[in-house]
Design a protein around this motif. Structure first.
Motif, PDB file in Angstrom:
ATOM      1  N   THR A  22      71.543  -8.358  -7.200  1.00 17.40           N
ATOM      2  CA  THR A  22      71.681  -9.801  -6.933  1.00 17.40           C
ATOM      3  C   THR A  22      73.117 -10.222  -6.617  1.00 17.40           C
ATOM      4  OG1 THR A  22      71.885 -10.238  -9.309  1.00 17.40           O
ATOM      5  CG2 THR A  22      69.678 -10.410  -8.350  1.00 17.40           C
ATOM      6  N   ARG A  23      74.079  -9.340  -6.935  1.00 16.75           N
ATOM      7  CA  ARG A  23      75.483  -9.618  -6.592  1.00 16.75           C
ATOM      8  C   ARG A  23      76.041  -8.470  -5.766  1.00 16.75           C
ATOM      9  NH1 ARG A  23      73.656 -13.734  -7.923  1.00 16.75           N
ATOM     10  NH2 ARG A  23      74.340 -15.145  -9.589  1.00 16.75           N
ATOM     11  N   HIS A  24      75.198  -7.971  -4.887  1.00 15.74           N
ATOM     12  CA  HIS A  24      75.566  -6.855  -4.009  1.00 15.74           C
ATOM     13  C   HIS A  24      76.671  -7.290  -3.031  1.00 15.74           C
ATOM     14  CE1 HIS A  24      75.125  -3.913  -0.739  1.00 15.74           C
ATOM     15  NE2 HIS A  24      74.629  -3.114  -1.662  1.00 15.74           N
ATOM     16  N   PRO A  25      77.540  -6.352  -2.612  1.00 13.66           N
ATOM     17  CA  PRO A  25      78.584  -6.687  -1.640  1.00 13.66           C
ATOM     18  C   PRO A  25      78.070  -7.413  -0.385  1.00 13.66           C
ATOM     19  CG  PRO A  25      78.961  -4.487  -2.489  1.00 13.66           C
ATOM     20  CD  PRO A  25      77.676  -4.964  -3.108  1.00 13.66           C
ATOM     21  N   PHE A  26      76.860  -7.093   0.054  1.00 15.19           N
ATOM     22  CA  PHE A  26      76.298  -7.796   1.222  1.00 15.19           C
ATOM     23  C   PHE A  26      76.155  -9.285   0.921  1.00 15.19           C
ATOM     24  CE2 PHE A  26      72.544  -9.427   3.567  1.00 15.19           C
ATOM     25  CZ  PHE A  26      72.941  -9.189   4.869  1.00 15.19           C
ATOM     26  N   ILE A  27      75.601  -9.592  -0.260  1.00 15.16           N
ATOM     27  CA  ILE A  27      75.412 -10.995  -0.678  1.00 15.16           C
ATOM     28  C   ILE A  27      76.772 -11.666  -0.903  1.00 15.16           C
ATOM     29  CG2 ILE A  27      74.633 -12.368  -2.681  1.00 15.16           C
ATOM     30  CD1 ILE A  27      72.442 -11.670  -0.571  1.00 15.16           C
ATOM     31  N   SER A  39      75.953  -6.877  10.515  1.00 16.72           N
ATOM     32  CA  SER A  39      75.193  -6.449   9.338  1.00 16.72           C
ATOM     33  C   SER A  39      74.119  -7.486   9.012  1.00 16.72           C
ATOM     34  CB  SER A  39      76.114  -6.157   8.146  1.00 16.72           C
ATOM     35  OG  SER A  39      76.641  -7.327   7.614  1.00 16.72           O
ATOM     36  N   TYR A  40      74.422  -8.760   9.273  1.00 20.46           N
ATOM     37  CA  TYR A  40      73.382  -9.788   9.113  1.00 20.46           C
ATOM     38  C   TYR A  40      72.219  -9.528  10.074  1.00 20.46           C
ATOM     39  CZ  TYR A  40      70.857 -14.187   9.434  1.00 20.46           C
ATOM     40  OH  TYR A  40      69.850 -15.123   9.460  1.00 20.46           O
ATOM     41  N   LYS A  41      72.547  -9.201  11.318  1.00 22.31           N
ATOM     42  CA  LYS A  41      71.497  -8.952  12.321  1.00 22.31           C
ATOM     43  C   LYS A  41      70.656  -7.736  11.947  1.00 22.31           C
ATOM     44  CE  LYS A  41      74.030 -10.738  16.333  1.00 22.31           C
ATOM     45  NZ  LYS A  41      74.478 -10.344  17.682  1.00 22.31           N
ATOM     46  N   THR A  42      71.305  -6.703  11.426  1.00 20.96           N
ATOM     47  CA  THR A  42      70.554  -5.521  10.972  1.00 20.96           C
ATOM     48  C   THR A  42      69.603  -5.912   9.854  1.00 20.96           C
ATOM     49  OG1 THR A  42      72.349  -4.018  11.547  1.00 20.96           O
ATOM     50  CG2 THR A  42      70.769  -3.213   9.934  1.00 20.96           C
ATOM     51  N   TRP A  43      70.132  -6.663   8.884  1.00 18.08           N
ATOM     52  CA  TRP A  43      69.280  -7.106   7.777  1.00 18.08           C
ATOM     53  C   TRP A  43      68.086  -7.904   8.306  1.00 18.08           C
ATOM     54  CZ3 TRP A  43      68.229 -12.247   6.836  1.00 18.08           C
ATOM     55  CH2 TRP A  43      67.307 -12.451   5.786  1.00 18.08           C
ATOM     56  N   LEU A  44      68.363  -8.848   9.224  1.00 17.29           N
ATOM     57  CA  LEU A  44      67.310  -9.740   9.744  1.00 17.29           C
ATOM     58  C   LEU A  44      66.194  -8.940  10.418  1.00 17.29           C
ATOM     59  CD1 LEU A  44      66.633 -12.828  10.280  1.00 17.29           C
ATOM     60  CD2 LEU A  44      67.614 -12.436  12.545  1.00 17.29           C
ATOM     61  N   ALA A  45      66.583  -8.021  11.297  1.00 16.91           N
ATOM     62  CA  ALA A  45      65.597  -7.227  12.038  1.00 16.91           C
ATOM     63  C   ALA A  45      64.784  -6.349  11.095  1.00 16.91           C
ATOM     64  CB  ALA A  45      66.313  -6.371  13.082  1.00 16.91           C
ATOM     65  N   GLN A  46      65.462  -5.707  10.140  1.00 15.87           N
ATOM     66  CA  GLN A  46      64.759  -4.826   9.202  1.00 15.87           C
ATOM     67  C   GLN A  46      63.872  -5.640   8.257  1.00 15.87           C
ATOM     68  OE1 GLN A  46      64.724  -1.365   9.192  1.00 15.87           O
ATOM     69  NE2 GLN A  46      65.873  -1.535  11.114  1.00 15.87           N
ATOM     70  N   ASP A  47      64.350  -6.801   7.837  1.00 12.17           N
ATOM     71  CA  ASP A  47      63.567  -7.598   6.888  1.00 12.17           C
ATOM     72  C   ASP A  47      62.306  -8.161   7.529  1.00 12.17           C
ATOM     73  OD1 ASP A  47      63.712  -8.073   4.096  1.00 12.17           O
ATOM     74  OD2 ASP A  47      63.909 -10.216   4.484  1.00 12.17           O
ATOM     75  N   TYR A  48      62.363  -8.396   8.847  1.00 12.62           N
ATOM     76  CA  TYR A  48      61.148  -8.822   9.548  1.00 12.62           C
ATOM     77  C   TYR A  48      60.044  -7.773   9.349  1.00 12.62           C
ATOM     78  CZ  TYR A  48      57.901  -9.419  13.440  1.00 12.62           C
ATOM     79  OH  TYR A  48      56.762  -9.540  14.191  1.00 12.62           O
ATOM     80  N   MET A 216      71.814  -0.603   3.428  1.00 18.70           N
ATOM     81  CA  MET A 216      71.446  -0.298   4.810  1.00 18.70           C
ATOM     82  C   MET A 216      72.057  -1.316   5.776  1.00 18.70           C
ATOM     83  SD  MET A 216      67.567  -0.504   6.302  1.00 18.70           S
ATOM     84  CE  MET A 216      67.405  -2.197   5.733  1.00 18.70           C
ATOM     85  N   ALA A 217      71.979  -2.590   5.414  1.00 20.83           N
ATOM     86  CA  ALA A 217      72.521  -3.640   6.280  1.00 20.83           C
ATOM     87  C   ALA A 217      74.028  -3.461   6.449  1.00 20.83           C
ATOM     88  CB  ALA A 217      72.206  -5.012   5.703  1.00 20.83           C
ATOM     89  N   ARG A 218      74.717  -3.114   5.358  1.00 15.14           N
ATOM     90  CA  ARG A 218      76.177  -2.967   5.389  1.00 15.14           C
ATOM     91  C   ARG A 218      76.608  -1.707   6.125  1.00 15.14           C
ATOM     92  NH1 ARG A 218      80.138  -5.917   2.650  1.00 15.14           N
ATOM     93  NH2 ARG A 218      80.951  -3.969   1.835  1.00 15.14           N
ATOM     94  N   ALA A 219      75.774  -0.678   6.105  1.00 12.18           N
ATOM     95  CA  ALA A 219      76.155   0.607   6.693  1.00 12.18           C
ATOM     96  C   ALA A 219      76.119   0.570   8.207  1.00 12.18           C
ATOM     97  CB  ALA A 219      75.242   1.711   6.179  1.00 12.18           C
TER      98      ALA A 219
END
Ligand code: HMH
Length: 221
Positions: A22-27, A39-48, A216-219
């Motif tokens: 809940t306090r991950h570096p991405f957040i 990294s936001y775009k990666t998260w968005l596409a993967q979370d879809y 994954m999003a950050r990498a």
């Protein structure tokens, strides 16, 4: 005197693991405005893709509630969750469009594949309602606590990401998480030792998959 539920006890016991999600570096990078937008775009596409995999999982939870629950109210809570996924999927499509992401071309990455595989394993009728509802609560509450942190007082979240954070950080979503938590606590109170063990392991597994998902999003920047 108000006795705390099993889920609260587990979050205390596994506090560091939970905070890791809940306090991950991405957040934290969203919250302080330093996020790399790729990294936001990666998260968005993967979370879809992940949210699409949540549909059969939540539908199977609805079936388990119908068959196994001792309380009528459970079905309404879960049905609300299933129903909100339609709007959520539409939102992902709009948001992806805004960022120039073609969702039909998104290839699931390993952490996402692994997490979706966990969800699919929970669809099995062999997985108890108590274990599955604990998983559902855990995966929602990590998002709720993470994104709520990004819109708290003192946050510096980029304006173009505030709507995203509010999707999971809002009060209605927090109430939905509380409803799932109440169901989980009620079921866990009556559960066998074997079921309790399985549910605790499941909680940890979900939280670890969440951490891998943020990683994954950050990498991919
Ligand atoms: C990876 N976990 C992940 N994605 C989500 N959208 C949620 C939880 C909450 O629905």
């Amino acid at each position: 005197e108000k006795k705390i539920g099993m889920t609260e006890a587990w979050l205390r016991k596994h506090r560091l693991v939970y905070i890791g999600a809940t306090r991950h570096p991405f957040i934290l990078s969203i919250r302080d405005g330093s996020i790399n937008i790729d990294s936001y775009k990666t998260w968005l596409a993967q979370d879809y893709l992940f949210v699409r995999a949540c549909v059969p999982f939540l539908a199977s939870l609805l079936v388990k509630a119908w068959k196994e629950s001792d309380e009528d109210g459970d079905m309404e809570v879960i049905l609300g969750g299933v129903a909100s996924l339609e709007d959520e999927i539409s939102w992902f499509k709009r948001e992806a469009n805004k960022w120039g992401i073609s969702l039909s071309d998104v290839v699931p990455q390993k952490p996402n594949i692994n997490y979706c595989r966990l969800l699919e394993s929970l669809v099995s009728p062999d997985v108890e309602y108590t274990v599955a509802v604990t998983a559902a609560w855990a995966l929602e509450v990590v998002y709720q606590e993470s994104f709520a942190h990004c819109i708290e007082e003192g946050s510096n979240t980029p304006p173009e990401l505030k709507e995203t954070c509010a999707r999971w950080g809002n009060e209605a979503f927090a109430l939905y998480c509380q409803s799932l938590q109440k169901i989980a606590n009620r079921r866990l109170q009556k559960a066998s030792d074997d079921e309790l063990k399985k549910a605790e392991v499941m909680l940890l597994s979900v939280v670890e998959h969440e951490v891998e998902f943020w990683n994954m999003a950050r990498a991919n920047v």
